[in-house]
Design an enzyme around this catalytic site. Sequence first.
Site, mmCIF file in Angstrom:
data_model
loop_
_atom_site.group_PDB
_atom_site.id
_atom_site.type_symbol
_atom_site.label_atom_id
_atom_site.label_comp_id
_atom_site.label_asym_id
_atom_site.label_seq_id
_atom_site.Cartn_x
_atom_site.Cartn_y
_atom_site.Cartn_z
ATOM 1 N N TYR A 122 -6.336 -10.996 10.267
ATOM 2 C CA TYR A 122 -5.150 -11.849 10.182
ATOM 3 C C TYR A 122 -5.554 -13.295 9.900
ATOM 4 C CZ TYR A 122 -2.779 -7.837 12.290
ATOM 5 O OH TYR A 122 -2.279 -6.590 12.536
ATOM 6 N N ASN A 145 6.543 -6.599 5.765
ATOM 7 C CA ASN A 145 6.154 -6.163 4.429
ATOM 8 C C ASN A 145 7.131 -5.112 3.910
ATOM 9 O OD1 ASN A 145 4.897 -5.240 2.105
ATOM 10 N ND2 ASN A 145 3.064 -4.485 3.153
ATOM 11 N N CYS A 153 -0.745 -3.409 3.883
ATOM 12 C CA CYS A 153 -0.838 -4.099 5.176
ATOM 13 C C CYS A 153 -1.631 -3.275 6.201
ATOM 14 C CB CYS A 153 0.549 -4.463 5.696
ATOM 15 S SG CYS A 153 1.704 -3.112 5.788
ATOM 16 N N HIS A 154 -1.828 -1.988 5.937
ATOM 17 C CA HIS A 154 -2.662 -1.181 6.835
ATOM 18 C C HIS A 154 -4.117 -1.656 6.820
ATOM 19 C CE1 HIS A 154 -2.852 0.863 2.901
ATOM 20 N NE2 HIS A 154 -4.081 1.218 3.249
ATOM 21 N N GLU A 180 -8.942 5.999 3.141
ATOM 22 C CA GLU A 180 -9.716 5.044 2.343
ATOM 23 C C GLU A 180 -11.178 4.942 2.781
ATOM 24 O OE1 GLU A 180 -7.806 1.275 1.842
ATOM 25 O OE2 GLU A 180 -5.868 2.195 1.332
#
Length: 188
Positions: A122, A145, A153-154, A180
């Site tokens: 952040y 979002n 945003c993950h 990912e």
Amino acid sequence: MPETSAGVWAWTVHDAPIGPLLLAASGDGLLTVVFHADPPARERILTRLRARLGAGPAAGSEVGAEAPRRHLEAACRELDAYFAGRLRDFRVPLDWSLTDGFPRRVLRELAAGVPYGTTAGYQDLADRVGEPGAARAVGLAMGANPLPVVVPCHRVVESGGGLGGFGGGRETKRALLALEGVLPEPLF
């Protein structure tokens, strides 16, 4: 919020491995991705969209006008490829009209500067947009979002290594990060 420049929008529900996603698009691009789009949630979401966009969805069915429909079809194809591990960068055009100001700046930086398989903190995002004291405001921007998964945003985590919050739920965030390769796949 201003009406989209196209004035017409359309929506569909897309089945994803993380649950049903409501997608809405205008002639300009994908407007929103909403998690947990079961029928009761769907009605609440559509009511909010009608109020914010100042126009109703394209008439006739959940998928209507040509340009919004093309964006929805592209988003669905790309989401399928993403969840199958074949897509790392979304190319569907985005309509940013559901966000503005600081949140839009942060989300654009996130989309452009935090690639697949990586994370950012952040505070890091606050620094990147020139607001070093705004880590909490970045968290609020992530929570607001309108385009999760596509604007990832993950990928934003706490500086101490914790997952942080997530509008789709922590298990969904964990699943996306595992997809990912950031986190190990769950054993069960």
